[in-house]
Design an enzyme around this catalytic site. Sequence first.
Site, PDB file in Angstrom:
ATOM      1  N   ASP A   1       0.853  -1.179   0.000  1.00 30.26           N
ATOM      2  CA  ASP A   1       0.000   0.000   0.000  1.00 30.26           C
ATOM      3  C   ASP A   1       0.895   1.238   0.000  1.00 30.26           C
ATOM      4  OD1 ASP A   1      -2.222   1.502   0.112  1.00 30.26           O
ATOM      5  OD2 ASP A   1      -2.767   1.037   2.179  1.00 30.26           O
TER       6      ASP A   1
ATOM      7  N   ASP B   1      -3.221   2.746  -5.718  1.00 32.25           N
ATOM      8  CA  ASP B   1      -2.099   2.707  -4.776  1.00 32.25           C
ATOM      9  C   ASP B   1      -2.008   1.415  -3.965  1.00 32.25           C
ATOM     10  OD1 ASP B   1      -4.361   3.158  -3.344  1.00 32.25           O
ATOM     11  OD2 ASP B   1      -3.629   4.877  -2.218  1.00 32.25           O
ATOM     12  N   GLU B   2      -2.638   0.366  -4.450  1.00 30.12           N
ATOM     13  CA  GLU B   2      -2.628  -0.905  -3.706  1.00 30.12           C
ATOM     14  C   GLU B   2      -2.357  -2.071  -4.640  1.00 30.12           C
ATOM     15  OE1 GLU B   2      -5.820  -1.960  -0.624  1.00 30.12           O
ATOM     16  OE2 GLU B   2      -6.642  -0.325  -1.829  1.00 30.12           O
TER      17      GLU B   2
END
Lengths: 304, 381
Positions: free
Chosen positions: B8, B103-104
Site C-alpha cells: 500500500d 495505490d494498492e
Amino acid sequence: MTKYFIGTAGWSYQDWVRVFYPKLQAGGIDWLQFYSHYFNCVEVNSTYYSYLSPKIVQDWVRKILDSEDFMFTVKLHQDFTHKKNYDEQKIKAVRYNLDILAKSERLGGILVQFPYSFSFTNVTGDYVRKLSEIFQTYNLFVELRHASWQNKHAIELFRELNLTFCTIDQPQIGKAISFEPLITNDRAYIRFHGRNVEAWKKSINSYGKEQSSEEQSDRYKYLYSPGELVEIQQKIKEVQEKVKEVYVIMNNHPQGEAIANAFELIHLLEEKITVDMPDTIVKAYPRLQPITESESNSTQMTLI
Amino acid sequence: MRTIFHLDLDAFFVSVERILNPLLEGKPVIVGGDPYGRGVVAACSYEARKFGLHSAMPIRTALKLCPQGIYLLGHFKEYSRYSRAVKNILSSYAPVIEQASIDEFYMDFTGCKRMYGSMFEFASRLQKEIWIKLSLPCSIGIGGNKTVAKIGSDCLKPMGITFIIPGMEKEFLAPMPVETIPGVGKVTLRELNSKGIYKVCGITKLPSDYFAAAFGKYGIDLWRKANGEGREYLTVEREQKSISKETTFDHDLVNKKIIYDTLFELTGKVCHLLRENNWQASTVAIKLRYSDFQTITRSKTINPSSDDDKVIFDIALEMLKKAQTRRVAVRLIGIGLTKFNMFSEQEVLFEDNETKRKRLFRAIDWLRRKYNYSIVTMGVH
C-alpha cells in the site's frame, strides 16, 4: 557498464541566464565552460545553420579541457538533410570541423536529423545509405520523425549500415514517430523535444512563413513532469543493457527547462541520490531541491 | 499456505504532490475537491490526520477541522504515471500481481523463498527500492491470504512491514478493533457494537451460525475473515485469452512422423510464449484439417496446469492420434492453449521431479529472448 551522456541541445541561450548561468555584474563567465562543469555532453546545433570557422571549434575544445569525459555531438548542416544541396566542398568543411573534435577525442558522433516529411521509401532509404557512406568514419545518429520508419526493413537497413536509430519524444501529431527505443547498434541516442502539442501544431501550420525566434522556440517549451521522467527512465532502462553508450539530449530549451529535466534524468538514470547543480537552477525549479547536493559541496564556478 | 504481499503506497497522492512541490513536506496536505465545495477528501498527509482528517471525509468538514491545511485539487495523470512506475518495479519480481486500486497491489510470492530469501527482508528491499527510485513510501503486509495481508499493511504505516506468521492469523487479529476487517463499515460496526462486539476476538468467540443468522452470507464471510481466512488467489487481468499456433503444409501430408514433428515444433512455440507471460495453461486444444477441409478440433483439461513442453506435447499427441482416424492427407495442424492460470506455478516450482526440466526451459527461453527463437531446437525421441 553502460555509459550515460546526458545534456542539452545547445548551450547558448540568453534565457538561461539567472535560471542556470549566473548573472554577474563584472566580467563574465564562459557559458560552455560553466555548462561542462555540470554535464558530460552537449549537442551542437549551430552547425545545422552555418559552416563554422574551425577556430570556433578549437575554442570549444580548449574551454572544456577540465572536463575529462565531455563529448560533443554535432548536428549535420541542413544542406544535407533538408535541402539536399551539398557538394564536395561542403562535405570537406563539415569533415574538417568534425576532425578537430575527433582528434581531441571529443566527438560523440553526428546527429543527422531529417524532417517529418522525410518518410520511409526506397528513395529515402538510399539517401540515408549515401549519407552514411559519406560520413562512414563517424558515429551517425539518425533522427527520423515520421512513423513510417518504425518498421522491420528500416531497422534492417540501420543495422546493416551500423547507424544509430534515434529515439525521440515529440508531440504525437499525425504520423509522428512514437517514443519507442529501437536498438540498431551499440549506441542509443535519445532526444526530447517536449510534448507541447498546441505550439507544435501552430508551428506546423506556419511552416515556411517567417517566424520570430521566440515563436520558433515556443514549440520546445515544455517541462517534463516527474512522473513522465520516471516513465521515460523505466523505458530507457529496458534497453540499457543492449548498448554501450546512451546519449540523452534535452531539446526543451526555453527558460532552462531542458537543464532542469537533464539534472532530473541524471538523478534517475545514473541512480545518483544527489546531483551537483548550481543554486540558480534550484531557485528557478524548486522541485530539484531534494536531489541537489548541499550548497557547501557545490564547486565554485570558474571565472574568466 | 500461500505467501501474499499487500503493498500500500502511504498517503500516495500526497507523496506525489510532495515530489512535484517539495515545499509541502511536513505540512498538512489534503488532496480532494474544492474545499468550499461539496467534494470529499481523496487523500491527506499524516500531518493532516492528526487533526482528525481521513479519506472520504467531506472536504468542508476537513476545512473546519484543519483550516491551516493546504488543499490541492490533485494531479491525477501524474498519480497514474507513478502508479504504473511502481507496478513496473513490482513486475520485475512478482510472478503474479493484482492491482486493487491506484495505490494498492497484491502479489503472490508463494514458493519464492529460495529465490528471494527471507520474505521479510525481501519486502524491506522492495520497499527501499521504491523509496530510492521513486521517492514513494509504502507499507507491506505479508500473510497467507489477501485479507490478512491487507490488514497487515495497514498496521505500521508509514513505511511499515508486517509479517503475519503462518498459523497465527487468528491470534494476530484477535485484539484488533472490528473495523480493522476490510468491509466493516459504519453500519456493521454499529450493529456489532450493539451486540457488545468491539474486538475481532469478540467475533471468533461466537459460532459462525450466529453471524449467518444476523448478517446472512456477509456474516459468514465476516466470521471467516475474523478467523484469519480470506481469498488466497489473486485476480489478474488476462489480456490474452489463448495462445495458438498452426501450420498449413506446403503439400498435404500423409506421413505421420512429419505431422507429429510439426506438432512438437508448434508446442515448443506456444509453451515458450506461455512462459514468457508467466502463465500456465489448463486446457490444451488441437486442430486437424484434412485435405478435403474437414476440420476436427479436440481439447482436454490438464491438471495441474502446465507450461512444460513435454507435458503439453504428450497430451496433444495423444489427442491427435485419437482424432486422426481417416486415411486422408492432412492439410493443417494446430495447437492452442487456453484457461491460463498464474498461480500454481510457484507451488511446483521447486519440486524435484520437474525442477530440472523447468530450469532447462527457462535457460532456453532466456537464450531465445537474447538471440532468436531458432537458436535452440529440440528433437523428439
